[in-house]
Enzyme design. Structure first.
Site, PDB file in Angstrom:
ATOM      1  N   SER A  11      20.962  33.306  64.530  1.00  7.49           N
ATOM      2  CA  SER A  11      22.307  33.863  64.333  1.00  7.49           C
ATOM      3  C   SER A  11      23.149  33.415  65.519  1.00  7.49           C
ATOM      4  CB  SER A  11      22.198  35.390  64.314  1.00  7.49           C
ATOM      5  OG  SER A  11      23.484  35.972  64.480  1.00  7.49           O
ATOM      6  N   TYR A  28      19.301  43.392  67.349  1.00 11.89           N
ATOM      7  CA  TYR A  28      19.461  42.249  66.434  1.00 11.89           C
ATOM      8  C   TYR A  28      19.667  40.973  67.244  1.00 11.89           C
ATOM      9  CZ  TYR A  28      21.339  39.259  62.726  1.00 11.89           C
ATOM     10  OH  TYR A  28      21.539  38.222  61.844  1.00 11.89           O
TER      11      TYR A  28
HETATM   12  N1  NAP Z   1      24.674  36.899  56.219  1.00 13.01           N
HETATM   13  C1  NAP Z   1      25.064  36.439  57.394  1.00 13.01           C
HETATM   14  O1  NAP Z   1      26.280  36.309  57.639  1.00 13.01           O
HETATM   15  C2  NAP Z   1      24.049  36.033  58.434  1.00 13.01           C
HETATM   16  C3  NAP Z   1      24.529  35.453  59.625  1.00 13.01           C
HETATM   17  C4  NAP Z   1      23.606  35.073  60.596  1.00 13.01           C
HETATM   18  C5  NAP Z   1      22.251  35.253  60.373  1.00 13.01           C
HETATM   19  N2  NAP Z   1      21.808  35.831  59.197  1.00 13.01           N
HETATM   20  C6  NAP Z   1      20.353  35.958  59.009  1.00 13.01           C
HETATM   21  O2  NAP Z   1      20.004  35.425  57.741  1.00 13.01           O
HETATM   22  C7  NAP Z   1      18.845  36.093  57.224  1.00 13.01           C
HETATM   23  C8  NAP Z   1      19.118  36.590  55.834  1.00 13.01           C
HETATM   24  O3  NAP Z   1      20.163  37.545  55.909  1.00 13.01           O
HETATM   25  P1  NAP Z   1      21.043  38.004  54.649  1.00 13.01           P
HETATM   26  O4  NAP Z   1      22.442  37.993  55.097  1.00 13.01           O
HETATM   27  O5  NAP Z   1      20.631  37.263  53.420  1.00 13.01           O
HETATM   28  O6  NAP Z   1      20.595  39.542  54.576  1.00 13.01           O
HETATM   29  P2  NAP Z   1      20.244  40.504  53.363  1.00 13.01           P
HETATM   30  O7  NAP Z   1      21.065  40.173  52.173  1.00 13.01           O
HETATM   31  O8  NAP Z   1      20.302  41.864  53.945  1.00 13.01           O
HETATM   32  O9  NAP Z   1      18.734  40.113  53.044  1.00 13.01           O
HETATM   33  C9  NAP Z   1      17.720  40.366  53.958  1.00 13.01           C
HETATM   34  C10 NAP Z   1      16.385  40.163  53.298  1.00 13.01           C
HETATM   35  O10 NAP Z   1      15.366  40.571  54.226  1.00 13.01           O
HETATM   36  C11 NAP Z   1      14.502  41.469  53.576  1.00 13.01           C
HETATM   37  N3  NAP Z   1      13.908  42.443  54.496  1.00 13.01           N
HETATM   38  C12 NAP Z   1      14.563  43.337  55.275  1.00 13.01           C
HETATM   39  N4  NAP Z   1      13.681  44.119  55.916  1.00 13.01           N
HETATM   40  C13 NAP Z   1      12.442  43.707  55.524  1.00 13.01           C
HETATM   41  C14 NAP Z   1      11.129  44.132  55.835  1.00 13.01           C
HETATM   42  N5  NAP Z   1      10.896  45.179  56.626  1.00 13.01           N
HETATM   43  N6  NAP Z   1      10.080  43.474  55.285  1.00 13.01           N
HETATM   44  C15 NAP Z   1      10.294  42.451  54.431  1.00 13.01           C
HETATM   45  N7  NAP Z   1      11.527  42.014  54.083  1.00 13.01           N
HETATM   46  C16 NAP Z   1      12.578  42.637  54.625  1.00 13.01           C
HETATM   47  C17 NAP Z   1      15.388  42.178  52.559  1.00 13.01           C
HETATM   48  O11 NAP Z   1      14.599  42.793  51.568  1.00 13.01           O
HETATM   49  P3  NAP Z   1      15.230  43.909  50.600  1.00 13.01           P
HETATM   50  O12 NAP Z   1      16.158  43.175  49.694  1.00 13.01           O
HETATM   51  O13 NAP Z   1      14.044  44.438  49.900  1.00 13.01           O
HETATM   52  O14 NAP Z   1      15.938  44.888  51.471  1.00 13.01           O
HETATM   53  C18 NAP Z   1      16.224  41.020  52.037  1.00 13.01           C
HETATM   54  O15 NAP Z   1      15.539  40.292  51.058  1.00 13.01           O
HETATM   55  C19 NAP Z   1      18.527  37.199  58.234  1.00 13.01           C
HETATM   56  O16 NAP Z   1      17.509  36.761  59.109  1.00 13.01           O
HETATM   57  C20 NAP Z   1      19.834  37.386  58.987  1.00 13.01           C
HETATM   58  O17 NAP Z   1      19.611  37.887  60.280  1.00 13.01           O
HETATM   59  C21 NAP Z   1      22.682  36.215  58.238  1.00 13.01           C
END
Ligand code: NAP
Length: 253
Positions: free
Chosen positions: A156, A169
């Site tokens: 991130s 985070y």
């Molecule tokens: N979106 C952004 O703008 C952004 C920016 C920078 C970095 N990121 C990174 O990108 C990655 C994906 O993020 P996203 O935005 O797609 O988030 P998201 O929509 O919240 O999805 C997160 C995923 O992680 C799973 N997860 C959470 N806790 C878990 C656990 N204890 N065990 C197993 N799985 C778990 C969730 O499962 P459930 O669906 O079952 O909850 C979901 O499938 C993350 O690492 C995040 O830090 C995102």
């Protein structure tokens, strides 16, 4: 490192490859799992909400992709034995692993450190860092058994430059960046295994909405729009890149 946002992946980019995606039920992980399957990979869908994983499974089957597999796992409660058992199961089923996308993540709370709840801190570190690295340790023999394996850790922008209130985070993503450098050096001599970090950048998902509730989501790229870099980094054309930091979209102005 510059991004590969315009990368046009050939249809058979990942044909015959076995790729594990964590957090595959939602957001970016879901889009990556579907794209990997579309490009020929056998995808192992790992996550904590089985109903969401089943939906992705059905979508892959309906699109005629290689039969995926579901691996339910919650990083919060998972033990070293769970990771070992997982490695044994994958060894029996596939005998190797060609790709591992660490994508599952937990935001925790945006709050001054003075008020940060220590239990929540532990939880975020567990899901974003400790769980994924011990899972990686268990899977290393399978990754080494592949002729061309790519491990991607999701970072991130707050894991590259600290930002107030992002607490565990941000720290978990800094730890991830450090770990990538350590492991990349250790596997460099193999030539067949690369480990890199990838920052998706601001993307329209539930996590982003929780972090920025007042933001207009229409101003953000969708998970599908950032997938080209995820494909390039998983595919054979990124061979030779090891221990590097990538971005899936240009910085926002
Ligand atoms: N979106 C952004 O703008 C952004 C920016 C920078 C970095 N990121 C990174 O990108 C990655 C994906 O993020 P996203 O935005 O797609 O988030 P998201 O929509 O919240 O999805 C997160 C995923 O992680 C799973 N997860 C959470 N806790 C878990 C656990 N204890 N065990 C197993 N799985 C778990 C969730 O499962 P459930 O669906 O079952 O909850 C979901 O499938 C993350 O690492 C995040 O830090 C995102």
């Amino acid at each position: 490192m510059s991004c590969q946002i315009d990368y046009q992946a050939p249809a058979d980019l990942l044909a015959g490859r076995v790729i594990l995606v964590t957090g595959a039920g939602d957001g970016i992980g879901r889009a990556a799992a579907l794209a990997y399957a579309r490009h020929g990979a056998t995808v192992i869908l790992l996550g904590r909400t089985i109903a969401k994983l089943e939906k992705v499974y059905d979508e892959i089957e309906a699109a005629g992709g290689p039969q995926p597999a579901i691996f339910p796992l919650n990083f919060e409660g998972a033990t070293l034995k769970d990771y070992q058992d997982m490695a044994e199961t994958l060894d029996k089923e596939f005998g190797r692993l060609d790709g591992l996308l660490h994508n599952a993540g937990l935001l925790g709370r945006l709050t001054p450190f003075e008020q940060y709840n220590p239990e929540l801190w532990e939880q975020v570190m567990q899901v974003n860092f400790n769980g994924p690295i011990w899972m990686t340790q268990a899977l290393l023999p399978l990754l080494k058994a592949s002729q061309d394996a790519s491990v991607i850790f999701t970072s991130s922008s707050v894991g590259r430059k600290g930002r107030a209130y992002w607490g565990a985070y941000a720290v978990s993503k800094f730890a991830t960046e450090g770990f990538v450098e350590v492991l990349a050096e250790e596997v460099e001599h193999l030539g067949s295994l690369r480990v890199n970090s990838l920052n998706p950048g601001a993307t329209r998902t539930q996590m982003r909405k929780t972090a920025y509730p007042a933001e207009n989501p229409d101003t953000l790229r969708t998970p599908n729009e950032i997938i080209p870099t995820y494909l390039w980094l998983m595919g054979p054309e990124s061979r030779g890149h090891n221990g590097e930091r990538f971005d899936a979209q240009p910085p926002r102005t």
